[in-house]
Write a protein that holds these residues in place. Structure first.
Motif, PDB file in Angstrom:
ATOM      1  N   SER A  88      48.896 104.453  37.210  1.00  0.00           N
ATOM      2  CA  SER A  88      49.836 105.095  35.996  1.00  0.00           C
ATOM      3  C   SER A  88      48.289 103.996  35.058  1.00  0.00           C
ATOM      4  N   LEU A  89      48.681 102.941  34.788  1.00  0.00           N
ATOM      5  CA  LEU A  89      48.091 102.288  33.712  1.00  0.00           C
ATOM      6  C   LEU A  89      46.495 102.271  33.776  1.00  0.00           C
ATOM      7  N   ARG A  90      45.579 102.538  34.447  1.00  0.00           N
ATOM      8  CA  ARG A  90      44.873 103.123  35.386  1.00  0.00           C
ATOM      9  C   ARG A  90      44.102 104.307  34.095  1.00  0.00           C
ATOM     10  N   LYS A  91      45.268 105.275  34.955  1.00  0.00           N
ATOM     11  CA  LYS A  91      44.242 106.701  34.308  1.00  0.00           C
ATOM     12  C   LYS A  91      45.078 106.692  33.424  1.00  0.00           C
ATOM     13  N   ARG A  92      45.604 105.969  32.616  1.00  0.00           N
ATOM     14  CA  ARG A  92      46.875 106.135  31.358  1.00  0.00           C
ATOM     15  C   ARG A  92      47.768 107.823  30.985  1.00  0.00           C
ATOM     16  N   ARG A  93      48.745 107.610  31.955  1.00  0.00           N
ATOM     17  CA  ARG A  93      49.555 108.728  31.887  1.00  0.00           C
ATOM     18  C   ARG A  93      50.519 108.335  33.245  1.00  0.00           C
ATOM     19  N   HIS A  94      51.490 109.044  32.766  1.00  0.00           N
ATOM     20  CA  HIS A  94      52.665 108.851  33.914  1.00  0.00           C
ATOM     21  C   HIS A  94      52.382 109.804  34.963  1.00  0.00           C
ATOM     22  N   LEU A  95      52.507 108.913  35.881  1.00  0.00           N
ATOM     23  CA  LEU A  95      52.084 109.271  37.511  1.00  0.00           C
ATOM     24  C   LEU A  95      53.787 110.382  38.212  1.00  0.00           C
ATOM     25  N   ASN A  96      53.337 111.029  39.214  1.00  0.00           N
ATOM     26  CA  ASN A  96      54.654 111.088  39.631  1.00  0.00           C
ATOM     27  C   ASN A  96      55.344 110.290  40.634  1.00  0.00           C
ATOM     28  N   GLU A  97      56.618 110.717  40.883  1.00  0.00           N
ATOM     29  CA  GLU A  97      56.953 109.214  40.980  1.00  0.00           C
ATOM     30  C   GLU A  97      56.741 109.408  42.943  1.00  0.00           C
ATOM     31  N   GLU A  98      57.509 111.004  43.513  1.00  0.00           N
ATOM     32  CA  GLU A  98      57.650 111.249  44.416  1.00  0.00           C
ATOM     33  C   GLU A  98      56.119 111.300  45.310  1.00  0.00           C
ATOM     34  N   ASP A  99      54.909 110.685  44.803  1.00  0.00           N
ATOM     35  CA  ASP A  99      53.726 110.457  45.602  1.00  0.00           C
ATOM     36  C   ASP A  99      53.580 108.367  46.304  1.00  0.00           C
ATOM     37  N   TYR A 100      55.227 107.897  45.779  1.00  0.00           N
ATOM     38  CA  TYR A 100      54.799 106.418  45.856  1.00  0.00           C
ATOM     39  C   TYR A 100      56.249 106.394  46.527  1.00  0.00           C
ATOM     40  N   SER A 101      56.955 107.039  45.774  1.00  0.00           N
ATOM     41  CA  SER A 101      58.477 106.622  46.594  1.00  0.00           C
ATOM     42  C   SER A 101      58.924 106.246  47.940  1.00  0.00           C
ATOM     43  N   LEU A 102      59.077 105.041  47.760  1.00  0.00           N
ATOM     44  CA  LEU A 102      59.324 104.324  48.827  1.00  0.00           C
ATOM     45  C   LEU A 102      60.446 104.713  50.218  1.00  0.00           C
ATOM     46  N   GLU A 103      61.192 106.178  49.446  1.00  0.00           N
ATOM     47  CA  GLU A 103      62.391 106.492  50.061  1.00  0.00           C
ATOM     48  C   GLU A 103      62.095 107.370  50.587  1.00  0.00           C
ATOM     49  N   ASN A 104      60.811 108.164  50.329  1.00  0.00           N
ATOM     50  CA  ASN A 104      59.627 109.029  50.671  1.00  0.00           C
ATOM     51  C   ASN A 104      59.495 108.838  52.227  1.00  0.00           C
ATOM     52  N   ILE A 105      58.670 107.624  51.988  1.00  0.00           N
ATOM     53  CA  ILE A 105      58.124 106.966  52.653  1.00  0.00           C
ATOM     54  C   ILE A 105      59.567 106.185  54.087  1.00  0.00           C
ATOM     55  N   ASP A 106      60.050 106.039  53.819  1.00  0.00           N
ATOM     56  CA  ASP A 106      61.195 105.951  54.997  1.00  0.00           C
ATOM     57  C   ASP A 106      61.547 106.899  55.474  1.00  0.00           C
ATOM     58  N   LYS A 107      61.765 108.339  54.352  1.00  0.00           N
ATOM     59  CA  LYS A 107      62.090 109.109  55.196  1.00  0.00           C
ATOM     60  C   LYS A 107      60.980 110.029  56.490  1.00  0.00           C
ATOM     61  N   GLU A 108      59.961 109.471  56.190  1.00  0.00           N
ATOM     62  CA  GLU A 108      58.513 110.305  56.704  1.00  0.00           C
ATOM     63  C   GLU A 108      58.702 109.199  58.216  1.00  0.00           C
ATOM     64  N   ASP A 109      58.766 108.201  58.125  1.00  0.00           N
ATOM     65  CA  ASP A 109      58.128 107.275  59.190  1.00  0.00           C
ATOM     66  C   ASP A 109      59.334 107.219  60.110  1.00  0.00           C
ATOM     67  N   LYS A 110      60.641 107.480  59.329  1.00  0.00           N
ATOM     68  CA  LYS A 110      62.026 107.971  60.501  1.00  0.00           C
ATOM     69  C   LYS A 110      61.790 108.877  61.218  1.00  0.00           C
ATOM     70  N   ALA A 111      61.502 110.117  60.515  1.00  0.00           N
ATOM     71  CA  ALA A 111      61.067 111.278  61.453  1.00  0.00           C
ATOM     72  C   ALA A 111      59.830 111.538  62.194  1.00  0.00           C
TER      73      ALA A 111
END
Length: 422
Positions: A88-111
């Protein structure tokens, strides 16, 4: 440039209250993260509370479920990796959190882990039973699932709480292949059932249905088409089938003769073998008359169930047959009338042809008769002249009588010929 940073002119993290679960390694400590957040328009919090919107953490911290992570989950804050903050700091804009969410990553790993475990389980089941990852329970046109249970509670023989689970599997891939399999539970709480599978590979629907129906008949003594009418009417030594109730689909009927067929192949960990060991001598004695009955022809008095579609088809066939019979009768009558109309015309035509022939023949006969009459008259006249010349006056007067008599004979002969002609 330093003035802009002091006043926090950058609005990249505007509206974000950021905290960290714990030091993230290298320079990612509380001091540096607080400084970077403030200089980009955000607010840094040392404690995770209800005002925090983002918590930076590592996958290990998330899996360990440390206290700050638990608080973030409680207050429904975004738990993201430090990559979200850095990008976000490098691109100077607020990026979408879903792409970096640990909850989603954990769900994908579990699946992913669940899929791998399921695949391994399917492979193990395929060795003795059926790979459930590649097959599903078959359902017919009425949406009846071919997964039924047969039970037996025979106190006399000691077979109490025995159970069969019958399955008809359909492959997920197309064209569909089908497979019949069964599980036998010898005791009520049997955790290791015996497996019966007559074929190692999938076959067409007709063959798999035959295996299913034959096995059902062997264990219950009831034809599949009579499973509802004769449910609960067999001896207790046989397995019992309980049809679905409450308006649920009960399955369709098939034109199969299970009594004249036999299951093909040898089952894996044969459940039928386990069942035979548990059966008593009484069951074996009763099997003989069952076989004899199976060889007999099915009586016409036995009630046969028919679905609404089959009944409609049968009625339509009967109506069509009646219509065809009526048409044939009408055509026969028309042909008969036609023959009767043509019959007198045929006779007239024959009589007209023969009439011409008979007329010609009559003319020939009449000419021949006339010639005969002329010849007879000429002969009579010549004979008369000869007598007149040779006789005297007296003789001439006496000779006239025989001449007249001869003339009358000639006339009679002529009349006879004419009557013959007529």
């Amino acid at each position: 440039m330093s003035r802009r940073h002091e006043k926090g002119i950058s609005s990249t993290l505007d509206g974000c209250d950021i905290s960290i679960a714990a030091p993230l390694g290298d320079d990612w400590d509380y001091v540096n993260v607080a400084r970077w957040t403030t200089w980009n328009g955000g607010i840094f919090c040392n404690v995770v509370d209800k005002d925090v919107t983002h918590v930076l953490a590592t996958p290990e911290q998330y899996e360990a479920k440390i206290s700050t992570i638990q608080q973030a989950i409680k207050f429904k804050a975004h738990i993201v990796t430090k990559d979200w903050f850095e990008d976000s700091l490098r691109k100077r804009r607020h990026l979408n959190e879903e792409d970096y969410s640990l909850e989603n990553i954990d769900k994908e790993d579990k699946a992913k882990k669940e899929r791998e475990a399921k695949a391994q389980k399917g492979i193990k089941e395929a060795e003795s039973f059926v790979n459930t990852n590649l097959h599903h329970i078959y359902r017919d046109d009425t949406y009846f699932a071919y997964e039924i249970t047969l039970t037996r509670n025979d106190k006399e023989s000691g077979n109490i709480g025995q159970k069969y689970q019958l399955y008809l599997w359909e492959s997920n891939a197309k064209p569909h292949l089908y497979m019949f399999a069964a599980k036998f539970y010898k005791k009520p709480r049997d955790s290791r059932p015996s497996i019966y599978r007559p074929r190692e590979t999938g076959v067409c629907l007709e063959m798999a249905l035959r295996d299913f129906v034959v096995f059902f008949y062997q264990k219950t003594g009831i034809h599949w088409n009579n499973r509802i009418v004769k449910a609960g009417t067999t001896d207790k030594s046989k397995f019992q089938y309980k049809p679905p109730t409450g308006g649920k689909p009960v399955g369709t009927l098939y034109n199969l003769a299970p009594e004249s067929l036999s299951v093909v192949g040898n089952g894996t960990n044969s459940a039928s073998a386990a069942d035979s060991t548990s059966s008593t001598k009484k069951d074996q004695k009763q099997a003989l008359p069952d076989k004899a009955v199976s060889r007999k022809r099915k009586s016409s008095e036995e009630p046969v169930q028919r679905t609404g579609g089959e009944k409609r088809q049968r009625r339509e066939k009967e109506k069509a047959k009646v219509k065809e019979d009526d048409k044939k009768k009408v055509e026969k009558e028309k042909v008969k009338e036609k023959k009767e109309e043509e019959k007198p015309n045929y006779e007239n035509s024959v009589s007209s042809r023969t009439r011409g022939k008979t007329a010609a023949n009559n003319k020939k006969r009449a000419r021949a008769c006339e010639d005969d009459d002329d010849l007879a008259v000429e002969r009579h006249e010549t004979a008369k002249r000869q007598k007149v010349k040779g006789a005297g006056p007296n003789e001439a007067s006496q000779g006239e009588q025989p001449e007249i008599s001869n003339l009358s004979a000639v006339v009679r002969a002529m009349k006879k010929t004419r009557s013959r002609k007529a």
